[in-house]
Design a protein around this motif. Structure first.
Motif, short mmCIF file in Angstrom:
data_model
loop_
_atom_site.label_atom_id
_atom_site.label_comp_id
_atom_site.label_asym_id
_atom_site.label_seq_id
_atom_site.Cartn_x
_atom_site.Cartn_y
_atom_site.Cartn_z
N ILE A 109 -19.09 0.84 1.19
CA ILE A 109 -18.32 0.31 -0.02
C ILE A 109 -17.68 1.65 -0.55
O ILE A 109 -18.43 2.37 -1.18
N ASN A 110 -16.37 1.54 -0.65
CA ASN A 110 -15.53 2.69 -1.20
C ASN A 110 -15.13 2.19 -2.71
O ASN A 110 -14.49 1.52 -2.98
N PHE A 111 -15.97 3.12 -3.48
CA PHE A 111 -15.77 2.73 -4.95
C PHE A 111 -15.27 4.14 -5.62
O PHE A 111 -14.95 4.22 -6.80
N MET A 112 -14.42 4.93 -4.78
CA MET A 112 -13.70 5.88 -5.26
C MET A 112 -12.38 5.46 -5.58
O MET A 112 -11.63 5.11 -4.96
N PHE A 113 -11.98 5.96 -7.02
CA PHE A 113 -10.73 5.78 -7.57
C PHE A 113 -9.66 6.42 -6.59
O PHE A 113 -9.58 7.41 -6.37
N MET A 114 -8.77 5.33 -6.25
CA MET A 114 -7.55 5.75 -5.30
C MET A 114 -7.94 6.40 -4.11
O MET A 114 -7.07 7.40 -3.86
N SER A 115 -8.76 6.04 -3.34
CA SER A 115 -9.28 6.91 -2.20
C SER A 115 -8.48 6.31 -1.12
O SER A 115 -7.91 5.28 -1.23
N LYS A 116 -8.43 7.28 -0.11
CA LYS A 116 -7.75 6.79 1.16
C LYS A 116 -8.87 7.00 2.27
O LYS A 116 -8.21 7.04 3.27
N HIS A 117 -9.84 6.93 1.97
CA HIS A 117 -11.08 7.42 3.04
C HIS A 117 -11.05 6.20 3.81
O HIS A 117 -11.35 4.92 3.58
#
Length: 401
Positions: A109-117
């Motif tokens: 779950i990608n919860f990183m703000f403005m991530s592109k991972h």
């Protein structure tokens, strides 16, 4: 997938302990309960800017539980020992290392703000606080480098099984940026349990208080506390019988500390502005209970169509205030338009003059304020923790996890 054992939640910014971290914390608590506590959840963090995740002062699960009233039992913080990237090559290598870690998990779950991972787990979910725009090459970009970034953008988007947007505002921008190929569902962040909301608004507890709540910081979607204090100080003839309380976490960042210092300096020119740094959860709840009015100005002075990422994408604190009968007087931008019905459950504004005038109406017309307070408290039920759990449960079942 019935046998989910390991879940990775990417959020290196947890030390800010803001509304996004409350959202993430309740998601983790939902997953613990959903999997009957037979799951291991890692909140994955790494160094960025001047933040050292290995410092003794770095946030702990106990801090998160205490700040948001949680009881996380199967969730821990996993710290990646990566060198803080110093140039574009190292940034790309760093990103790939993080992406490779996701492959160790059943669910990412990608919860990183403005991530592109990219996600490489068995099932990948993008919790969209606000989407980062697709890559647009500048003139100096070499053709090969631009091709690589565009390909990564395409792979990034397609690596996810679904996007979960925190508001219709966020969903709209995600689809503008990325299209509609990957399912995108709106799940509003959690605020309180329904039984808590029912008893929160107590008119007899109200005092002449305006409250604002949000992290003290200058980057990205700054909460604009300095501007709001200016409003209050400038119009003391209207607010002389009121107190203004500003509540928020502050991280050990030089720019943020300097910003807070400027706010304090301005606040000190009057005797009815109070700053509450890193305020404990229970103290915040008591202030909400006493407050008659809530102010919010994220996005003030910023063009929404040009920099939508600097708006309030949802606004958990607005709902917290509404559930306590603190009538919201909030900027007419971003996710605030979804939660506050102008003239019914509160007021929205575009200019300083509107903010001050609409606040004055509430101060001078107590019947209007009480009516809006009651309607605000009812409206807050739309954003309960139960509804948050229910919508996540539906989504997890849809994804067969």
């Amino acid at each position: 997938m019935s046998n989910v054992n390991r879940i990775m939640v990417l959020n290196p910014y947890i030390a800010t302990l803001g509304g996004g971290e409350k959202h993430m914390g309740y998601l983790c608590q939902f997953m613990e309960e959903y999997y009957d506590y037979k799951v291991d959840i890692d909140i994955v963090v790494f160094n960025y800017d001047d933040v050292d995740v290995f410092a003794d002062s770095f946030v702990t699960i106990e801090d998160i539980n205490r700040q948001f009233g949680l009881e996380l039992k199967k969730t821990k913080i996993r710290k990646l020992d990566f060198k803080n990237p110093q140039n574009i090559v190292e940034v790309l290598m760093h990103r790939k290392k993080v992406e490779d870690v996701t492959a160790e998990y059943d669910v990412f779950i990608n919860f990183m703000f403005m991530s592109k991972h990219k996600g490489k787990a068995k099932v990948n979910i993008y919790e969209c606080m606000f989407p980062r725009p697709p890559f647009v090459p500048r003139k100096w970009w070499k053709r090969k480098a631009a091709f690589v970034e565009r390909k990564h953008d395409n792979d990034f988007y397609n690596s996810y099984d679904c996007f979960l947007s925190n508001s219709e505002f966020t969903k709209e921008w995600a689809e503008k940026y990325w299209g509609t190929k990957v399912p995108n569902y709106v799940i509003y962040p959690p605020v309180f349990f329904e039984k808590e909301i029912k008893g929160k608004y107590q008119e007899e507890a109200k005092e002449n208080i305006i409250i604002s709540c949000g992290r003290f910081f200058v980057a990205s979607h700054s909460k604009k506390q300095l501007e709001m204090v200016r409003f209050f100080v400038k119009h003391q003839e209207i607010f002389k019988n009121y107190q203004y309380h500003l509540v928020g976490a502050v991280f050990d960042d030089k720019k943020d500390l300097a910003y807070l210092k400027r706010i304090k300096r301005l606040a000190a020119t009057v005797d009815n502005v109070f700053i509450h740094e890193n305020c404990p959860y229970e103290e915040l709840m008591q202030l909400y209970k006493k407050a008659k009015i809530f102010w919010h100005a994220t996005g003030y002075g910023v063009l929404e169509e040009v920099e939508p990422q600097k708006m309030e994408h949802f606004g958990i604190t607005t709902i917290e205030a509404m559930s306590n009968g603190a009538v919201p007087v909030v900027i007419n931008k971003g996710g605030q338009r979804e939660t506050v019905i102008d003239g019914v459950t509160g007021f929205t504004w575009d200019t300083e003059e509107e903010c001050v005038e609409k606040t004055r109406r509430l101060i001078e017309d107590d019947n209007l304020r009480k009516d809006m307070a009651e309607k605000s408290a009812v409206r807050a039920n739309e954003y309960s923790i139960e509804k948050f759990y229910e919508r996540n449960r539906e989504t997890f079942r849809m994804l067969h996890i």
